[in-house]
Design an enzyme around this catalytic site. Structure first.
Site, PDB file in Angstrom:
ATOM      1  N   CYS A   1       0.887  -1.176   0.000  1.00 49.93           N
ATOM      2  CA  CYS A   1       0.000   0.000   0.000  1.00 49.93           C
ATOM      3  C   CYS A   1       0.921   1.222   0.000  1.00 49.93           C
ATOM      4  O   CYS A   1       0.915   2.028   0.923  1.00 49.93           O
ATOM      5  CB  CYS A   1      -0.899   0.020   1.226  1.00 49.93           C
ATOM      6  SG  CYS A   1      -1.769  -1.529   1.559  1.00 49.93           S
TER       7      CYS A   1
ATOM      8  N   CYS B   1      -1.756   4.582  10.772  1.00 47.55           N
ATOM      9  CA  CYS B   1      -1.502   5.833  11.509  1.00 47.55           C
ATOM     10  C   CYS B   1      -2.772   6.164  12.295  1.00 47.55           C
ATOM     11  O   CYS B   1      -3.257   7.288  12.292  1.00 47.55           O
ATOM     12  CB  CYS B   1      -1.080   6.958  10.584  1.00 47.55           C
ATOM     13  SG  CYS B   1      -2.196   7.277   9.216  1.00 47.55           S
TER      14      CYS B   1
END
Length: 398
Positions: free
Chosen positions: A225, A347
């Site tokens: 990704c 995140c």
């Protein structure tokens, strides 16, 4: 600090685009600054910082402002910062005493004081318990500018010295071997050292991700990704530019940037590859020593630098992204060879996107081939940097 009509107008114009036209804050700021080339560094800094801070405190500003007029909202923000307003027609109806009274009346309601939606406050409290209070407070602070030294071209000490010669002071945070933190915020992209590929702007927590893969020169690594390739570049440096990195993404336009950045960084081992369909993944089955899944997520760990995220999220969008995360884990994990490592990273600070996803994967049919070696739950309140989650899994042999 003295206010000037042209820069205040710039801030108001930007806020109108962000909230009334649903545009992204960073893109709006970039556009406003480009269309006002005569502004000096101080003006540009004022506009960028004021816009970001108004976005950050948007709900709170709306609670204390006498109206939804954009100048009233700016004026209310300015007064909340402890500043004095000039005697402009636009600010005539603003009463500093009344705004202070309104703030005092709501300051004990966490969702209002921390300027977040009620649902987010509830979700954070449920999932993080007593840590939520301090975490959301930390995430509402301005982010430091952190750079990652490109070890292929320069040492941390050499770069520190070079920047210091140009009046840019930095310090090396403990526990992050390639990171430097700028002593004060400034536009570092214009420095010749950036153009020479000596560093990339990358938060210290984000730098922990590539390190978790334990790569060695000569390995075959898949960054599944990859986006614009920041972590692929870090992996290439850790591999001493030897081996092969396949940087993949479902969106080809994101990978365009990777080629340019790789050239600037002196990296030749990255091969960008668009994920066209499930066949792209199947062809790479059991082929990689290391696979990185830096999956799409809510982004709640990076609210310091992307404050508009909290106004674009919803409980539904978080559920949707969790479905995508599990789907990626289930499908992309097949690319790891026996004995190889898989790193899952977000995140986000929410356990529902992090350890719960790993638990769900390990309990599944495809997950039974893996063991969890360790995971890191990085909270902003503890690290001083972005919130992150990093899980390291090993594919069983035989």
């Amino acid at each position: 600090m003295k206010l000037f009509p042209n820069t205040v107008n710039g801030v108001v114009q930007a806020i109108d685009e962000i909230f009334n036209k649903n545009r992204y804050a960073d893109k709006v700021i970039e556009k406003i600054l480009k269309s006002n080339p005569k502004w000096g560094a101080r003006d540009r800094g004022f506009v960028a910082e004021s816009v970001y801070e108004m976005v950050r405190w948007w709900r709170l500003i709306n609670e204390v402002s006498p109206s939804k007029d954009l100048y009233h909202l700016f004026g209310s923000y300015w007064l909340l910062q402890g500043n004095v307003l000039p005697d402009w027609r636009e600010f005539q109806e603003l009463n500093p005493r009344k705004i202070k009274q309104k703030y005092e009346a709501i300051k004990d309601i966490r969702a209002l004081k921390q300027s977040i939606p009620d649902w987010l406050d509830q979700m954070g409290a449920e999932l993080l318990g007593e840590k939520w209070d301090r975490e959301i407070d930390t995430l509402n602070q301005q982010a430091d500018v952190v750079i990652r030294v490109n070890s292929l071209k320069v040492s941390r000490e050499e770069l520190m010295k070079r920047l210091a010669e140009d009046g840019i002071d930095t310090y090396a945070p403990k526990g992050y071997k390639d990171a430097l933190v700028l002593a004060k915020r400034q536009n570092i992209f214009k420095h010749p050292a950036f153009k020479e590929g000596l560093f990339e702007v990358q938060d210290a927590s984000s730098q922990l991700v590539a390190a978790a893969l334990d790569v060695e020169p000569g390995m075959r690594v898949i960054d599944a990704c990859a986006g614009a390739g920041g972590k692929s570049l870090h992996l290439a440096a850790l591999m001493k530019n030897k081996g092969r990195i396949i940087s993949m993404d479902v969106e080809g336009w994101k990978l365009q940037n990777t080629k340019l950045r790789a050239r600037r960084n002196g990296v030749s081992i990255i091969e960008p590859k668009v994920i066209e369909d499930s066949k792209t993944i199947k062809r790479l089955k059991g082929s990689a020593d290391r696979v990185l899944l830096d999956v799409p997520c809510s982004g709640l760990g990076v609210l310091k630098r992307n404050p508009d995220t909290k106004w674009k999220l919803s409980p539904e969008s978080i559920q949707k992204v969790q479905d995508i995360q599990q789907e990626i884990l289930q499908n992309y994990s097949s690319m790891v060879k026996q004995g190889g490592l898989l790193v899952y990273a977000t995140c986000s600070i929410l356990p529902s996107e992090n350890q719960f996803q790993i638990e769900k994967f390990l309990a599944s049919e495809k997950g039974k081939d893996f063991d969890l070696l360790e995971d890191q739950k990085v909270l902003a309140q503890e690290s001083g940097f972005d919130g992150f989650y990093i899980a390291k899994l090993k594919r069983k042999e035989g």
